[in-house]
Design a protein around this motif. Structure first.
Motif, PDB file in Angstrom:
ATOM      1  N   TRP A  57       0.825  -1.210   0.000  1.00 54.62           N
ATOM      2  CA  TRP A  57       0.000   0.000   0.000  1.00 54.62           C
ATOM      3  C   TRP A  57       0.858   1.258   0.000  1.00 54.62           C
ATOM      4  O   TRP A  57       0.340   2.355   0.014  1.00 54.62           O
ATOM      5  CB  TRP A  57      -0.922   0.006   1.216  1.00 54.62           C
ATOM      6  CG  TRP A  57      -0.213  -0.182   2.511  1.00 54.62           C
ATOM      7  CD1 TRP A  57       0.350   0.787   3.292  1.00 54.62           C
ATOM      8  CD2 TRP A  57       0.036  -1.415   3.188  1.00 54.62           C
ATOM      9  NE1 TRP A  57       0.938   0.230   4.393  1.00 54.62           N
ATOM     10  CE2 TRP A  57       0.746  -1.119   4.369  1.00 54.62           C
ATOM     11  CE3 TRP A  57      -0.277  -2.750   2.902  1.00 54.62           C
ATOM     12  CZ2 TRP A  57       1.163  -2.105   5.268  1.00 54.62           C
ATOM     13  CZ3 TRP A  57       0.135  -3.725   3.801  1.00 54.62           C
ATOM     14  CH2 TRP A  57       0.844  -3.402   4.961  1.00 54.62           C
ATOM     15  N   GLY A  80      -7.019 -10.211   9.180  1.00 58.43           N
ATOM     16  CA  GLY A  80      -6.227  -9.178   8.511  1.00 58.43           C
ATOM     17  C   GLY A  80      -4.987  -8.791   9.298  1.00 58.43           C
ATOM     18  O   GLY A  80      -3.908  -8.610   8.721  1.00 58.43           O
ATOM     19  N   ASN A  91      -2.602  -3.637   6.610  1.00 57.69           N
ATOM     20  CA  ASN A  91      -2.822  -4.948   6.018  1.00 57.69           C
ATOM     21  C   ASN A  91      -4.251  -5.432   6.248  1.00 57.69           C
ATOM     22  O   ASN A  91      -4.806  -6.164   5.428  1.00 57.69           O
ATOM     23  CB  ASN A  91      -1.833  -5.960   6.618  1.00 57.69           C
ATOM     24  CG  ASN A  91      -1.834  -7.257   5.862  1.00 57.69           C
ATOM     25  OD1 ASN A  91      -1.345  -7.320   4.743  1.00 57.69           O
ATOM     26  ND2 ASN A  91      -2.410  -8.302   6.458  1.00 57.69           N
ATOM     27  N   PRO A 151      -8.177  -4.140   3.705  1.00 53.62           N
ATOM     28  CA  PRO A 151      -9.010  -4.842   2.717  1.00 53.62           C
ATOM     29  C   PRO A 151      -9.925  -5.874   3.375  1.00 53.62           C
ATOM     30  O   PRO A 151     -11.063  -6.061   2.948  1.00 53.62           O
ATOM     31  CB  PRO A 151      -8.002  -5.537   1.802  1.00 53.62           C
ATOM     32  CG  PRO A 151      -6.704  -4.886   2.054  1.00 53.62           C
ATOM     33  CD  PRO A 151      -6.747  -4.321   3.432  1.00 53.62           C
ATOM     34  N   TYR A 152      -9.434  -6.526   4.421  1.00 55.82           N
ATOM     35  CA  TYR A 152     -10.245  -7.512   5.132  1.00 55.82           C
ATOM     36  C   TYR A 152     -11.423  -6.805   5.796  1.00 55.82           C
ATOM     37  O   TYR A 152     -12.560  -7.282   5.767  1.00 55.82           O
ATOM     38  CB  TYR A 152      -9.408  -8.230   6.193  1.00 55.82           C
ATOM     39  CG  TYR A 152      -8.307  -9.087   5.631  1.00 55.82           C
ATOM     40  CD1 TYR A 152      -8.469 -10.462   5.509  1.00 55.82           C
ATOM     41  CD2 TYR A 152      -7.103  -8.536   5.221  1.00 55.82           C
ATOM     42  CE1 TYR A 152      -7.466 -11.259   5.001  1.00 55.82           C
ATOM     43  CE2 TYR A 152      -6.093  -9.317   4.706  1.00 55.82           C
ATOM     44  CZ  TYR A 152      -6.278 -10.681   4.598  1.00 55.82           C
ATOM     45  OH  TYR A 152      -5.270 -11.454   4.094  1.00 55.82           O
ATOM     46  N   GLU A 178     -14.333   1.665   0.081  1.00 56.50           N
ATOM     47  CA  GLU A 178     -13.307   0.667  -0.213  1.00 56.50           C
ATOM     48  C   GLU A 178     -12.510   1.070  -1.448  1.00 56.50           C
ATOM     49  O   GLU A 178     -11.284   1.028  -1.458  1.00 56.50           O
ATOM     50  CB  GLU A 178     -13.993  -0.680  -0.432  1.00 56.50           C
ATOM     51  CG  GLU A 178     -13.044  -1.824  -0.711  1.00 56.50           C
ATOM     52  CD  GLU A 178     -13.783  -3.146  -0.798  1.00 56.50           C
ATOM     53  OE1 GLU A 178     -15.023  -3.154  -0.815  1.00 56.50           O
ATOM     54  OE2 GLU A 178     -13.087  -4.174  -0.847  1.00 56.50           O
ATOM     55  N   VAL A 187      -8.598   1.561  -0.271  1.00 56.22           N
ATOM     56  CA  VAL A 187      -7.646   0.449  -0.455  1.00 56.22           C
ATOM     57  C   VAL A 187      -7.425   0.200  -1.936  1.00 56.22           C
ATOM     58  O   VAL A 187      -7.495  -0.910  -2.413  1.00 56.22           O
ATOM     59  CB  VAL A 187      -8.065  -0.849   0.282  1.00 56.22           C
ATOM     60  CG1 VAL A 187      -7.924  -0.668   1.769  1.00 56.22           C
ATOM     61  CG2 VAL A 187      -9.463  -1.260  -0.063  1.00 56.22           C
ATOM     62  N   TRP A 202      -4.846   0.062  -3.526  1.00 53.05           N
ATOM     63  CA  TRP A 202      -3.687  -0.772  -3.835  1.00 53.05           C
ATOM     64  C   TRP A 202      -4.027  -2.252  -3.907  1.00 53.05           C
ATOM     65  O   TRP A 202      -3.269  -3.042  -4.438  1.00 53.05           O
ATOM     66  CB  TRP A 202      -2.597  -0.560  -2.779  1.00 53.05           C
ATOM     67  CG  TRP A 202      -3.096  -0.829  -1.384  1.00 53.05           C
ATOM     68  CD1 TRP A 202      -3.714   0.055  -0.557  1.00 53.05           C
ATOM     69  CD2 TRP A 202      -3.040  -2.066  -0.679  1.00 53.05           C
ATOM     70  NE1 TRP A 202      -4.051  -0.549   0.614  1.00 53.05           N
ATOM     71  CE2 TRP A 202      -3.652  -1.856   0.575  1.00 53.05           C
ATOM     72  CE3 TRP A 202      -2.522  -3.325  -0.980  1.00 53.05           C
ATOM     73  CZ2 TRP A 202      -3.758  -2.853   1.522  1.00 53.05           C
ATOM     74  CZ3 TRP A 202      -2.640  -4.320  -0.022  1.00 53.05           C
ATOM     75  CH2 TRP A 202      -3.261  -4.077   1.206  1.00 53.05           C
ATOM     76  N   HIS A 203      -5.178  -2.634  -3.361  1.00 56.72           N
ATOM     77  CA  HIS A 203      -5.436  -4.064  -3.203  1.00 56.72           C
ATOM     78  C   HIS A 203      -6.134  -4.643  -4.435  1.00 56.72           C
ATOM     79  O   HIS A 203      -7.036  -4.020  -4.988  1.00 56.72           O
ATOM     80  CB  HIS A 203      -6.306  -4.285  -1.959  1.00 56.72           C
ATOM     81  CG  HIS A 203      -6.247  -5.693  -1.469  1.00 56.72           C
ATOM     82  ND1 HIS A 203      -7.227  -6.602  -1.776  1.00 56.72           N
ATOM     83  CD2 HIS A 203      -5.335  -6.352  -0.749  1.00 56.72           C
ATOM     84  CE1 HIS A 203      -6.914  -7.765  -1.236  1.00 56.72           C
ATOM     85  NE2 HIS A 203      -5.772  -7.639  -0.609  1.00 56.72           N
ATOM     86  N   SER A 237      -8.345  -6.813  -4.776  1.00 48.55           N
ATOM     87  CA  SER A 237      -9.782  -7.080  -4.646  1.00 48.55           C
ATOM     88  C   SER A 237     -10.606  -5.893  -5.113  1.00 48.55           C
ATOM     89  O   SER A 237     -11.765  -6.042  -5.485  1.00 48.55           O
ATOM     90  CB  SER A 237     -10.139  -7.405  -3.200  1.00 48.55           C
ATOM     91  OG  SER A 237     -10.063  -6.246  -2.410  1.00 48.55           O
TER      92      SER A 237
END
Ligand SMILES: Nc1ncnc2c1ncn2[C@@H]1O[C@H](COP(=O)(O)OP(=O)(O)OP(=O)(O)O)[C@@H](O)[C@H]1O
Ligand SMILES: [Mg+2]
Lengths: 272, 275
Positions: free
Chosen positions: A111, B163, B193, B196-197, B263, B267, B269-270, B272
């Motif tokens: 990230w 997570g 981290n 996303p969870y 979301e 996030v 970068w993720h 999902s």
């Protein structure tokens, strides 16, 4: 050509105040009782300032374990014997931010941008004075990634990611750079490129390097000294000085003397 | 060794032009979901009229809309109070879920001693607990919020634990080597981290909070969509029941969409997020 410099690793003289890292009679045991694994046994080792040391040995012989012990990453009670870095215990050395660690994988925070990843240790460290902190922007430039500062790790190639992780390792001006197969995951072209790059980075800093590798040519090309470890439990069975002139270029790899050195190392590894 | 030159073709690649489909097609693509919706409502209206279905079995869409237009402040007021309870319950679930999740992930002892009891609460159906809530908290907003909380809480807790605990161990080691405090490890690695969870748990927890609020109102409240459903079904006012069900559905979708939007922003970068 006579075989030179292959001698059983003998502990050097004791007045080792000049040594940056010193391991005395180190044994490392994972687990206890029936499930105990002796990973490293009877290692006695001194690493000098500005030295480039490579460690080579069969898979599973305890190279990573030894590196982690120097970094104080192993659970208490696993390491027997004594380890000092600049005269301090690994824990104290870590508090002083004396060393940095590069893993086989880049281990970046997905990230954070490349620049933010390089900056990460600066945000959390408590051990280095402002003069000992290096600018993340300059370090990214040093590893040739000034243009990729704002990219996320997911947008970088494998080689670029590993260069980010090397830049990150240099931010706190470490006295010792511990590297565990840093180029293991790279292709040969990128690897060659990274070799000369790391050597010039190393020349531009005053850090010592301890680098674990599986590659004989890599070890001979990079190191001042190569240690050979035996299969588990890992012992240092041979030590090979490599005295080629620096700065080294890839030209060296086609020299006869270079190949002889690689052969010598291979023989030492087979004897281990 | 001789080096053989490869045969070189001089052909240049053609860059495909950036074609925009004609505007009627674009308009159709942008609106097709809505067109399907409108069409099905039309078919429904027509079917009710042609087959002469009695209103108390299946009301026509027009009857449902009429119901809303006749008493808009009643229904919108109920929507507002259910929305408030669902949002409050959801917010409480997020706060408690994150705090407990972090504690569980970081302390095996807390997890060992507390988790089994939470699990008992989890497997007990909220329907079975809800009457207790009215006994304990009366018939106001509180039992409804608690019911929403109970349904939304566990997905958040479970995902936060996962997570935080699944943060890259080597990245944590990178921080430890830099002599980071435990708080820094949490703030710089474990919490990011877990984001996303956390957001993926919202996809379950946000509609869950609406279901919980309805349930709470169903079993003991004097306002809200859930309460009105019990009243309307008692009167066999099927149009009102349809309307109330529709409003509950709109509320659930709205909360869900807000979470998805958050979301996407937070996030990015993720992987999902691209799903
Ligand atoms: N946490 C652990 N618990 C128990 N045994 C371990 C642990 N870590 C490593 N070992 C064992 O210690 C031995 C040495 O492991 P280590 O990772 O140091 O090998 P290595 O020389 O780095 O191998 P490679 O070259 O494949 O990376 C292995 O037999 C391994 O199974
Ligand atoms: Mg290893």
């Amino acid at each position: 050509m006579p075989r030179t410099q292959i001698a059983p690793a003998a502990p050097p003289g004791d007045a080792a105040t000049a040594d940056l890292v010193r391991l005395r009679d180190v044994c490392i045991v994972h687990g206890r009782g029936d499930r105990a694994t002796v990973a490293v046994e009877g290692v006695d080792l001194a690493i000098g300032r500005r030295e480039f040391l490579c460690v080579i040995g069969p898979s599973g012989c305890g190279k990573s374990t030894m590196l982690k012990a120097i970094a104080g990453l192993l659970p208490a009670g696993t390491v027997q014997g004594s380890i000092t870095i600049e005269g301090r215990s690994p824990e104290d050395a870590r508090r002083a931010n004396s060393f940095a660690y590069v893993f086989q994988e880049p281990v970046l925070a997905p990230w954070r941008t490349a620049l933010e990843n390089v900056r990460l240790p600066l945000e959390v460290a408590r051990g280095r004075s402002p003069e000992q902190r290096r600018s993340p922007e300059e370090l990214l430039e040093l590893v040739g990634l000034a243009g990729a500062a704002d990219k996320l790790p997911g947008q970088l190639s494998g080689g670029m990611r590993q260069r980010v992780s090397i830049a990150r390792a240099l931010t706190l001006h470490p006295s010792v750079l511990l590297m565990d197969e840093p180029f293991g995951a790279l292709d040969e072209i990128t690897r060659d490129h990274m070799h000369t790059e790391l050597l010039s980075i190393w020349a531009a800093t005053d850090a010592s390097v301890v680098m674990v590798t599986h590659s004989l040519t890599e070890a001979v090309f990079m190191a001042d000294r190569v240690l050979v470890m035996s299969p588990r439990p890992g012992r240092i069975t041979a030590e090979l000085a490599v005295e080629f002139e620096r700065p080294r270029t890839h030209q060296l790899k086609s020299d006869l003397a270079f190949h002889q050195k690689v052969d010598e190392l291979r023989a030492a590894l087979e004897d281990a | 060794m001789t080096t053989v030159l490869p045969r070189r073709s001089t052909v240049r690649a053609v860059i495909p032009p950036d074609v925009l489909p004609p505007w009627p097609l674009r308009a159709l693509r942008a609106t097709r979901v809505w067109l399907v919706l409108v069409a099905s409502v039309g078919v429904w209206e027509l079917a009710v009229a042609v087959l002469d279905v009695p209103n108390y079995l299946v009301p026509a869409p027009s009857a449902v809309v009429r119901e809303l237009l006749v008493k808009p402040e009643l229904y919108l007021g109920a929507l507002g109070s259910t929305a408030l309870a669902a949002v409050l319950g959801f917010a409480a679930a997020v706060v408690v879920g994150v705090v407990l999740g972090v504690l569980f992930a970081r302390s095996p002892l807390v997890e060992e001693l507390v988790y089994p009891f939470l699990n008992i609460v989890r497997v007990t159906p909220t329907v079975a607990i809800a009457p207790l809530l009215t006994i304990w908290f009366g018939r106001g907003l509180v039992p409804v919020v608690v019911a929403a909380f109970l349904i939304a809480f566990f997905p958040v807790l479970v995902q936060v634990v996962l997570g935080v605990a699944s943060a890259d161990r080597q990245l944590v080691d990178v921080l430890r080597i830099a002599n980071a405090s435990e708080l820094s490890v949490l703030r710089k690695v474990q919490i990011p981290n877990a984001m996303p969870y956390l957001f993926s748990s919202f996809r379950v927890a946000a509609p869950g909070a609406v279901v919980g609020a309805l349930l709470g109102e169903f079993l003991g409240a004097s306002t809200g969509l859930g309460y009105l459903i019990t009243v309307a079904s008692g009167q066999l006012n099927t149009s009102a029941v349809f309307l109330l069900a529709g409003l509950s559905c709109v509320l659930g979708i709205a909360l869900f969409q807000v979470c998805v939007l958050l979301e996407r922003r937070l996030v990015r970068w993720h992987p999902s997020v691209r799903l």
